[in-house]
Write an enzyme that holds these catalytic residues in place. Structure first.
Site, PDB file in Angstrom:
ATOM      1  N   ASP A  12      12.049  76.352  15.286  1.00  0.00           N
ATOM      2  CA  ASP A  12      12.352  75.583  14.063  1.00  0.00           C
ATOM      3  C   ASP A  12      13.721  74.879  14.066  1.00  0.00           C
ATOM      4  OD1 ASP A  12       9.941  76.750  13.408  1.00  0.00           O
ATOM      5  OD2 ASP A  12      10.647  77.775  11.613  1.00  0.00           O
ATOM      6  N   ASP A  50       8.156  74.249  11.658  1.00  0.00           N
ATOM      7  CA  ASP A  50       7.725  74.645  10.320  1.00  0.00           C
ATOM      8  C   ASP A  50       7.114  73.391   9.680  1.00  0.00           C
ATOM      9  OD1 ASP A  50       7.879  77.074   8.749  1.00  0.00           O
ATOM     10  OD2 ASP A  50       9.313  76.079   7.413  1.00  0.00           O
ATOM     11  N   HIS A  52       4.890  72.330   6.413  1.00  0.00           N
ATOM     12  CA  HIS A  52       4.236  72.684   5.151  1.00  0.00           C
ATOM     13  C   HIS A  52       3.658  71.467   4.438  1.00  0.00           C
ATOM     14  CE1 HIS A  52       6.034  76.608   5.532  1.00  0.00           C
ATOM     15  NE2 HIS A  52       7.268  76.191   5.339  1.00  0.00           N
ATOM     16  N   HIS A  56       3.446  73.607  -1.184  1.00  0.00           N
ATOM     17  CA  HIS A  56       3.173  74.870  -0.473  1.00  0.00           C
ATOM     18  C   HIS A  56       3.541  76.077  -1.348  1.00  0.00           C
ATOM     19  CE1 HIS A  56       3.665  77.978   2.741  1.00  0.00           C
ATOM     20  NE2 HIS A  56       2.614  77.344   3.216  1.00  0.00           N
ATOM     21  N   HIS A  85      10.872  72.369   1.652  1.00  0.00           N
ATOM     22  CA  HIS A  85      11.437  72.078   2.975  1.00  0.00           C
ATOM     23  C   HIS A  85      10.322  71.805   3.971  1.00  0.00           C
ATOM     24  CE1 HIS A  85      10.367  76.321   3.212  1.00  0.00           C
ATOM     25  NE2 HIS A  85      10.244  76.136   4.519  1.00  0.00           N
ATOM     26  N   LYS A 110       3.366  75.581  12.257  1.00  0.00           N
ATOM     27  CA  LYS A 110       3.026  76.785  11.481  1.00  0.00           C
ATOM     28  C   LYS A 110       3.383  76.560  10.023  1.00  0.00           C
ATOM     29  CE  LYS A 110       7.474  78.814  12.616  1.00  0.00           C
ATOM     30  NZ  LYS A 110       8.015  78.789  11.238  1.00  0.00           N
ATOM     31  N   CYS A 155      12.461  83.291  10.754  1.00  0.00           N
ATOM     32  CA  CYS A 155      11.445  82.919  11.745  1.00  0.00           C
ATOM     33  C   CYS A 155      11.729  83.475  13.140  1.00  0.00           C
ATOM     34  CB  CYS A 155      11.253  81.414  11.749  1.00  0.00           C
ATOM     35  SG  CYS A 155      10.459  80.862  10.211  1.00  0.00           S
TER      36      CYS A 155
HETATM   37  C1  VGL Z   1      12.203  79.553   7.849  1.00  0.00           C
HETATM   38  C2  VGL Z   1      12.360  80.051   5.615  1.00  0.00           C
HETATM   39  C3  VGL Z   1      11.265  79.278   5.339  1.00  0.00           C
HETATM   40  C4  VGL Z   1      12.763  79.717   9.217  1.00  0.00           C
HETATM   41  C5  VGL Z   1      11.088  78.776   7.591  1.00  0.00           C
HETATM   42  O1  VGL Z   1      12.529  78.846  10.081  1.00  0.00           O
HETATM   43  O2  VGL Z   1      13.467  80.736   9.448  1.00  0.00           O
HETATM   44  N1  VGL Z   1      12.820  80.198   6.855  1.00  0.00           N
HETATM   45  N2  VGL Z   1      10.632  78.638   6.328  1.00  0.00           N
HETATM   46 ZN    ZN Z   2       9.084  77.273   5.807  1.00  0.00          ZN
END
Ligand code: VGL
Ligand code: ZN
Length: 201
Positions: A12, A50, A52, A56, A85, A110, A155
């Site tokens: 990410d 990431d 979404h 979401h 986000h 994801k 993550c």
């Molecule tokens: C993440 C919060 C929400 C991450 C992703 O990449 O750690 N944290 N979505």
């Molecule tokens: Zn996320």
């Protein structure tokens, strides 16, 4: 070059997790150059993204009156509610412009199902729905994974714990990760990774 059984998994490294992004992680962009330098060392290179849909279920804005960073109960367990986000196709969801994405073999997305979040690169937050990454790695002969990226305590942590539980030899290079650190989540993550047998370098 490391041996053929080793993969680097870059978690990410996206604009929304870097300074100026919707869910900025302090120093998130500091890790881009050293990750680029590490990518050529690995025969198998995976990036996660990431990804979404708008609205979401992990977004505070999808829950009446909920504040970002509060926790709610989902059918699959507790879930932190985040600022909006990494919305599919947005600039925030794009990889950091400096990341050497051309060197990646696979990009795994994801969190694309509206009703379930997915911190881990291997399983959604229901801990049962696979992303397919395990099969990809095994069919390429990988048994050892190194993880870097954002965020250490969400993550990266969930991905590393799942990798170790699946039987991969698993290492996290903490200097190439940055954390959100919400209410002690970083120290909790370190304990969870250590407990799962993850080597923290
Ligand atoms: C993440 C919060 C929400 C991450 C992703 O990449 O750690 N944290 N979505
Ligand atoms: Zn996320």
């Amino acid at each position: 070059m490391r041996p053929a059984n080793e993969a680097l998994i870059v978690i990410d490294v996206q604009n929304d997790f870097c300074p100026g992004g919707a869910l900025a992680v302090a120093g998130g962009d500091d890790i881009v150059a050293p990750i680029n330098a590490l990518l050529p060392e690995f025969p198998v290179r995976v990036l996660t993204q990431d990804w979404h849909p708008a609205g979401h279920s992990s977004f505070a804005s999808s829950h009446d009156g909920a504040e970002p960073f509060s926790v709610t109960q989902m059918p699959y367990g507790p879930q932190v509610l985040w600022p909006d986000h990494c919305i599919q196709g947005s600039d925030g969801a794009a990889f950091h412009a400096g990341l050497a994405t051309d060197r990646a073999d696979l990009v795994i997305r994801k969190g694309f199902r509206a009703e379930v979040d997915s911190y881990s690169a291997f399983f959604e937050n229901d801990h049962t729905t696979p992303t397919g990454l395990e099969g990809y790695l095994r069919t390429r002969g990988v048994d050892t994974v190194t993880l870097v990226g954002l965020a250490t305590d969400f993550c990266v942590n969930f991905s590393a714990v799942d990798a170790a539980k699946l039987g991969f030899r698993t290492r996290v290079i903490e200097s190439l990760c940055r954390a959100i650190d919400l209410d002690g989540s970083l120290s909790a993550a370190r304990a969870q990774m250590t407990e799962a047998g993850v080597q923290i370098a």
